[in-house]
Design a protein around this motif. Sequence first.
Motif, PDB file in Angstrom:
ATOM      1  N   VAL B 371       0.828  -1.204   0.000  1.00 49.74           N
ATOM      2  CA  VAL B 371       0.000   0.000   0.000  1.00 49.74           C
ATOM      3  C   VAL B 371       0.862   1.252   0.000  1.00 49.74           C
ATOM      4  N   VAL B 372       1.881   1.262   0.852  1.00 48.83           N
ATOM      5  CA  VAL B 372       2.667   2.484   1.024  1.00 48.83           C
ATOM      6  C   VAL B 372       3.685   2.654  -0.093  1.00 48.83           C
ATOM      7  N   PHE B 373       4.397   1.586  -0.406  1.00 52.33           N
ATOM      8  CA  PHE B 373       5.482   1.726  -1.374  1.00 52.33           C
ATOM      9  C   PHE B 373       4.971   2.099  -2.754  1.00 52.33           C
ATOM     10  N   ILE B 374       3.810   1.567  -3.147  1.00 51.23           N
ATOM     11  CA  ILE B 374       3.348   1.853  -4.508  1.00 51.23           C
ATOM     12  C   ILE B 374       3.019   3.336  -4.652  1.00 51.23           C
ATOM     13  N   ILE B 375       2.485   3.940  -3.589  1.00 51.77           N
ATOM     14  CA  ILE B 375       2.275   5.399  -3.636  1.00 51.77           C
ATOM     15  C   ILE B 375       3.612   6.091  -3.849  1.00 51.77           C
ATOM     16  N   GLY B 376       4.598   5.683  -3.058  1.00 46.68           N
ATOM     17  CA  GLY B 376       5.920   6.302  -3.192  1.00 46.68           C
ATOM     18  C   GLY B 376       6.503   6.082  -4.568  1.00 46.68           C
ATOM     19  N   GLY B 377       6.297   4.893  -5.107  1.00 44.39           N
ATOM     20  CA  GLY B 377       6.818   4.608  -6.439  1.00 44.39           C
ATOM     21  C   GLY B 377       6.178   5.490  -7.487  1.00 44.39           C
ATOM     22  N   MET B 378       4.894   5.746  -7.323  1.00 42.44           N
ATOM     23  CA  MET B 378       4.202   6.587  -8.303  1.00 42.44           C
ATOM     24  C   MET B 378       4.635   8.035  -8.212  1.00 42.44           C
ATOM     25  N   THR B 379       4.776   8.551  -7.008  1.00 39.97           N
ATOM     26  CA  THR B 379       5.308   9.916  -6.923  1.00 39.97           C
ATOM     27  C   THR B 379       6.735   9.941  -7.443  1.00 39.97           C
ATOM     28  N   GLY B 380       7.426   8.828  -7.350  1.00 42.32           N
ATOM     29  CA  GLY B 380       8.768   8.758  -7.906  1.00 42.32           C
ATOM     30  C   GLY B 380       8.762   8.896  -9.417  1.00 42.32           C
ATOM     31  N   VAL B 381       7.824   8.224 -10.073  1.00 43.50           N
ATOM     32  CA  VAL B 381       7.723   8.368 -11.535  1.00 43.50           C
ATOM     33  C   VAL B 381       7.360   9.810 -11.881  1.00 43.50           C
ATOM     34  N   GLN B 391       9.294  21.867 -10.044  1.00 45.04           N
ATOM     35  CA  GLN B 391       8.395  22.398  -9.022  1.00 45.04           C
ATOM     36  C   GLN B 391       8.540  21.630  -7.710  1.00 45.04           C
ATOM     37  N   ALA B 392       8.748  20.320  -7.824  1.00 49.62           N
ATOM     38  CA  ALA B 392       8.666  19.484  -6.619  1.00 49.62           C
ATOM     39  C   ALA B 392       9.985  19.290  -5.893  1.00 49.62           C
ATOM     40  N   THR B 393      11.096  19.398  -6.590  1.00 45.97           N
ATOM     41  CA  THR B 393      12.349  19.068  -5.919  1.00 45.97           C
ATOM     42  C   THR B 393      12.649  20.046  -4.805  1.00 45.97           C
ATOM     43  N   ASP B 394      13.351  19.580  -3.795  1.00 46.58           N
ATOM     44  CA  ASP B 394      13.713  20.419  -2.655  1.00 46.58           C
ATOM     45  C   ASP B 394      12.514  20.978  -1.915  1.00 46.58           C
ATOM     46  N   THR B 395      11.362  20.337  -2.077  1.00 42.36           N
ATOM     47  CA  THR B 395      10.193  20.728  -1.299  1.00 42.36           C
ATOM     48  C   THR B 395       9.726  19.531  -0.483  1.00 42.36           C
ATOM     49  N   TYR B 396       8.678  19.759   0.290  1.00 40.36           N
ATOM     50  CA  TYR B 396       8.151  18.669   1.108  1.00 40.36           C
ATOM     51  C   TYR B 396       7.475  17.591   0.277  1.00 40.36           C
ATOM     52  N   PHE B 397       7.241  17.853  -0.992  1.00 38.27           N
ATOM     53  CA  PHE B 397       6.723  16.785  -1.858  1.00 38.27           C
ATOM     54  C   PHE B 397       7.746  15.651  -1.922  1.00 38.27           C
ATOM     55  N   VAL B 398       9.010  16.024  -2.066  1.00 40.90           N
ATOM     56  CA  VAL B 398      10.047  14.999  -2.138  1.00 40.90           C
ATOM     57  C   VAL B 398      10.252  14.341  -0.775  1.00 40.90           C
ATOM     58  N   VAL B 399      10.107  15.112   0.295  1.00 42.49           N
ATOM     59  CA  VAL B 399      10.190  14.518   1.630  1.00 42.49           C
ATOM     60  C   VAL B 399       9.121  13.441   1.765  1.00 42.49           C
ATOM     61  N   ALA B 400       7.917  13.758   1.278  1.00 37.12           N
ATOM     62  CA  ALA B 400       6.848  12.760   1.315  1.00 37.12           C
ATOM     63  C   ALA B 400       7.218  11.544   0.464  1.00 37.12           C
ATOM     64  N   HIS B 401       7.673  11.811  -0.760  1.00 38.87           N
ATOM     65  CA  HIS B 401       8.028  10.701  -1.659  1.00 38.87           C
ATOM     66  C   HIS B 401       9.087   9.798  -1.038  1.00 38.87           C
ATOM     67  N   LEU B 402      10.165  10.412  -0.541  1.00 41.32           N
ATOM     68  CA  LEU B 402      11.270   9.572  -0.074  1.00 41.32           C
ATOM     69  C   LEU B 402      10.890   8.765   1.157  1.00 41.32           C
ATOM     70  N   HIS B 403      10.032   9.358   2.019  1.00 37.14           N
ATOM     71  CA  HIS B 403       9.630   8.576   3.186  1.00 37.14           C
ATOM     72  C   HIS B 403       8.653   7.479   2.800  1.00 37.14           C
ATOM     73  N   TYR B 404       7.812   7.739   1.810  1.00 35.08           N
ATOM     74  CA  TYR B 404       6.933   6.664   1.359  1.00 35.08           C
ATOM     75  C   TYR B 404       7.734   5.493   0.803  1.00 35.08           C
ATOM     76  N   VAL B 405       8.757   5.783  -0.008  1.00 33.98           N
ATOM     77  CA  VAL B 405       9.505   4.641  -0.550  1.00 33.98           C
ATOM     78  C   VAL B 405      10.452   4.031   0.471  1.00 33.98           C
ATOM     79  N   LEU B 406      11.070   4.840   1.311  1.00 38.05           N
ATOM     80  CA  LEU B 406      12.026   4.258   2.258  1.00 38.05           C
ATOM     81  C   LEU B 406      11.321   3.577   3.426  1.00 38.05           C
TER      82      LEU B 406
END
Lengths: 208, 640, 337
Positions: B371-381, B391-406
């Motif tokens: 459930v969690v990783f696939i969300i992270g994978g999609m924000t990764g794509v 727009q997204a790099t160096d913002t909390y969007f990436v913080v969300a992405h990296l924590h979802y995948v990690l």
Amino acid sequence: MTRRTARRDGVTTQSWCGKICRIVSLSLLGGICIVSLACEREKREFATSKPAESSYVPTSGTLQPGPTMVQSANGQPLNIPVIPATDGPYAGNAYGIAQGQRLFDQFNCSGCHSHGGGGMGPPLMDQDWIYGSDAAHIFATITEGRPGGMPSFRSKLTTDQVWMLVAYVQTLSGHGRKDLRTGRRDNMQMRSSEQNTQTPPPHAVGTQ
Amino acid sequence: MTAAMSPASRGPIDEDVQELARTWSRPPGFWGWLTTTEHKSIAKRYIITAFTFFLLGGLEAATMRLQLGRPENSVVGPDLYNQLFTMHGTTMMFLFAVPVMIAMGLYFVPLMLGTRNVAFPRLNAFGYYTYLIGGAFLYISFFCNTGPDAGWFNYVPLSGPMFSPGKRIDVWAQTITFTEIAALVGAVEIIVTTFKHRAPGMSLNRIPLFVWAMVVMSFAIIFAMPAVATDSLFLALDRSIDTHIFNPAEGGDALLWQHMFWFFGHPEVYIIFIPALGMVSSIVATFTQRQVFGYTAMVLSLIATGFISFGLWVHHMFAEPIPVLGESFFTAASTMIAIPSGVQIFCWIATVWTGRPRFQTPLLFVLGFFVVFIIGGMTGVMVASVPFDLQATDTYFVVAHLHYVLIGGGVFPLFGAFYYWFPKITGRLLSERLGRWQFWLFFVGMHVTFFPMHTLGFHGMPRRIYTYLAVTGWGPLNLVASIGAVIIFVSVVLFLVNVAKSWRGGAVAGPNPWHGDTLEWATTSPPQSYNFARIPVVVGRGGLWETPDEQPVVGGLRTDTREVLLTTLLDAEPESVHELPTDSIWPFLLALCMGITFISSIFAPWGALVGLGLGFLPALGWAWPTKPPQPERISPERAS
Amino acid sequence: MNSFCLVMAALAQPLPWIGEHSALDPSGTASKHVASLWWAMFWTSLVVYVIVMIALGYAAFRRRTNAPADATSSERLTPAPRSVHLTVGIATGVTVLILFIVVVTDFFTARAIATPATGAVHIKIIARQWWWYAVYSGDTVPQQQLSVANEIHVPVGKPIVFTLTSRDVIHSFWVPNLNGKTDAVPGYESNAWFRADTPGVYRGQCAEFCGLEHAKMAFTIVAESEEQYNKWYQAQLAPAVPTTDSLRSQGERVFMTGTCSSCHAIRGTGAGGTLGPELTHLASQRTIAAGTLQNTPDNLARWILDAQRIKPGAAMPSQELSSRDLNVLVAYLEGLR
């Protein structure tokens, strides 16, 4: 801290307590030495507003000669041991010294002193302190100015900025610990960095 | 060399086993603990140390969330906050995630392969002590106000000599050296053990998927770690002996740091993720009581993921002044890497579909992973695309992405693996009830904390800020995220309670409480120091699920010395016998000397030479031959 | 379905308490393209995610059991039916196709937002710890070259091209409403652009960690009509308003004889410092300290007196001024329109 033994594979194992106690006490011993030096070095002090009368205003007179005399009658340097300078508030603080370096560059001290080597103004890298090597003396030199061309910076710098400059200037002549001194600047290079300058000579070469 | 044995009629002879125990066990007391080369003991230390760092990193995160819960809060000031997020990143990435994955490999790879220890036992111990010294050094420095404060990624020129005065960054640079050495050691162990120490009959296409994942991770470590080690060496040189590697005014380049760091940094996250994929495979197989679907596809996906991960690094640098055409290659590669991950997910779903799932805690964590990783994978794509990433790099969007995948892709499988293998390591089962509570709290807390961060990123909140103005409107979502952090905190506390209760008081687990198929379940819980009384001969990929009535075992290995059987690379035919060294103090002493070398070099460059010179002595002790080398015994089949 | 659409539409609007900036509330040409790309990717991902979750959920629940595992079951090793192979193959194929479409869409978007060769206005941004220095190139006429700090006015509807660099560490120039970010790297000159389609005040913030006060390094973009922009430009070019009343004269004297003039310049006076922002038209700016405070007399007094408490580590030192000196100084500065 009981010694509980457990048999596993015919081997007795010491309790966790003993192992951990040993490790912790050894680390504490070594750590204490490092702590006191490191904390002071790495502090980032932000000098917030103080009343106009600061407790650090030096009480020494402004035009007293310093403790070292530069030359003998025949112009040869005298072999007089340098009296160690006393420290200002940022002397043990790498951040303060780095801020002093920034101010040294930004306020164009190099215009007269080059990067410690001297030019119109005397070198700051050597051990000759015409007006004194004490932190208080250097503070007075910067704030009051000196005859011979050193302008007064009292109206241009705040008290804390001057103390930062004092701390930096002292490192130029090799005063203080090496681990506090600044590294190389991100500019074109004029000289080796303060942390890698060998103990400067008593007198800079070629000075009057 | 091999002999067929019926388990009923001819079990191992008691005297043999007793001698085996004597040969492989360690001396008593603290000395034995310090000198042991037994892989399970060292792996357990790795796990406990790494988990301690996880807790410390979590406390740093909790403090940050406390600070960010309200606009213009004053819990911590900018200096301490900068140290906190740097320590959090460095701890989690270097001191927790990679070491714990290596540790799970060091514990279970020899067991799954049917051998008695890793290939280089003393090197293994050296790796652990190096890691311990590095991590302890970082934290002692942090408590002395000398913790690094320029981010875990440490961009120059901010981390260079001019803009980071003092020794904070030098501490970071040397910590990297320690952890990098430990990771390389672990990687070498896993690769050589897997290629040469397998039980006879375990050909490459019969190796468990967990072991494959560990091997791919190890190769990634070997190619990636040197990049960051060199990078941090360059930085240390710039800071200590005035080189100009990163000084643009003298011909250096600030972007060089980023290229070298991210060349390591991107594979690093796959180094964390790929072992987790192996754990998921193990858990899915056991808890659906079905072999994972598509073995070949799974192995190739693992290898493809590891390989492609080396071609992605510039996606961390899309905002830098680099050619757009070059960036587009990395967009393509970053999108492409989703394909092998997708294949794996489909294969697992197919396994669950054809199996009979039992919703015990390990499987719950694996479902949570999906459930969690696939969300992270999609924000990764999504962030693989340059316009969107700008727009997204160096913002909390990436913080969300990296924590979802990690967290989704790393920590969830890891917790699942803890629940799965805790009975094997300790002989006791963790509480199912507490496990479910922990899972749900962690799952909910994770979403509550990190989902709002996607929105925060869109609304302009950059990363690494110690506070923000109320007028930005980021307050409410930040408060939600901080509440989520509290929920995560509670769940981790629950886990600790569970472990504390179950370590000695949990239900006793037999050798195979979950009816797993891999070889670690073929021995006692916890395994003896010698792992297996007799080395089994593998007849198929099914492991314990296709044990023949007459289980063939290896005979002829000596029990009075630490002998292991080496087999060929492809088909694991017996090749030779190798004697492993006994316990030794030299790894510990050498690690100490390395510590002196690297730590003293921060304060005086010549300290490195002194330390290296000192290190010559334990290295000498290590290499000193202790007895005449035994002639290698070649198996009769090979000799002819 | 209607309520779902309404919820989605509501989520897409900037939340009412959000300030001026959001990448999902695009006001610029480039950011509109990116927002469209985002929504396309979002909906695609949502559909794929829901399908995968349904598949997973069904797979997990359909033959779920609590019975203990059967140690002798041969079901564990039997090969999967052909339909499973087929499904996995098709799913993989569809994944590849979708990802390919995503990449192609992305490349088209990237082309649409590529930096144009020339713009109506060309601004050089020099990022410093922790403020922004903008130099308008002035249509090649040197007398028309303007430098301002932290508040950048631009004409609406025209492409504005930026050249970015840094005087110290890496910073990043980002206005979420208008375009993605570009890093300002020392030793490099990077290019960025945007075109504001709607007049307004847009907030930007540094987006690359740059030290102690990275959190307080914001700036403002004011997009206005061409006429208003030209008026602003000419007003900014003019030297400082001369002092006429005694209060402001006293303040001017405090400024010139004190530490202020060593770092700050005021054109038309003797103050020529280059270390801090130019203050010639300080009173015309909306914020001070790089977007940290609203520009009011109270805030200005607080900032001058104790900058280190508001923005610890900033180059602006806290001052040692008597309250009388502070008052006249603020009066002087607030008259610099």
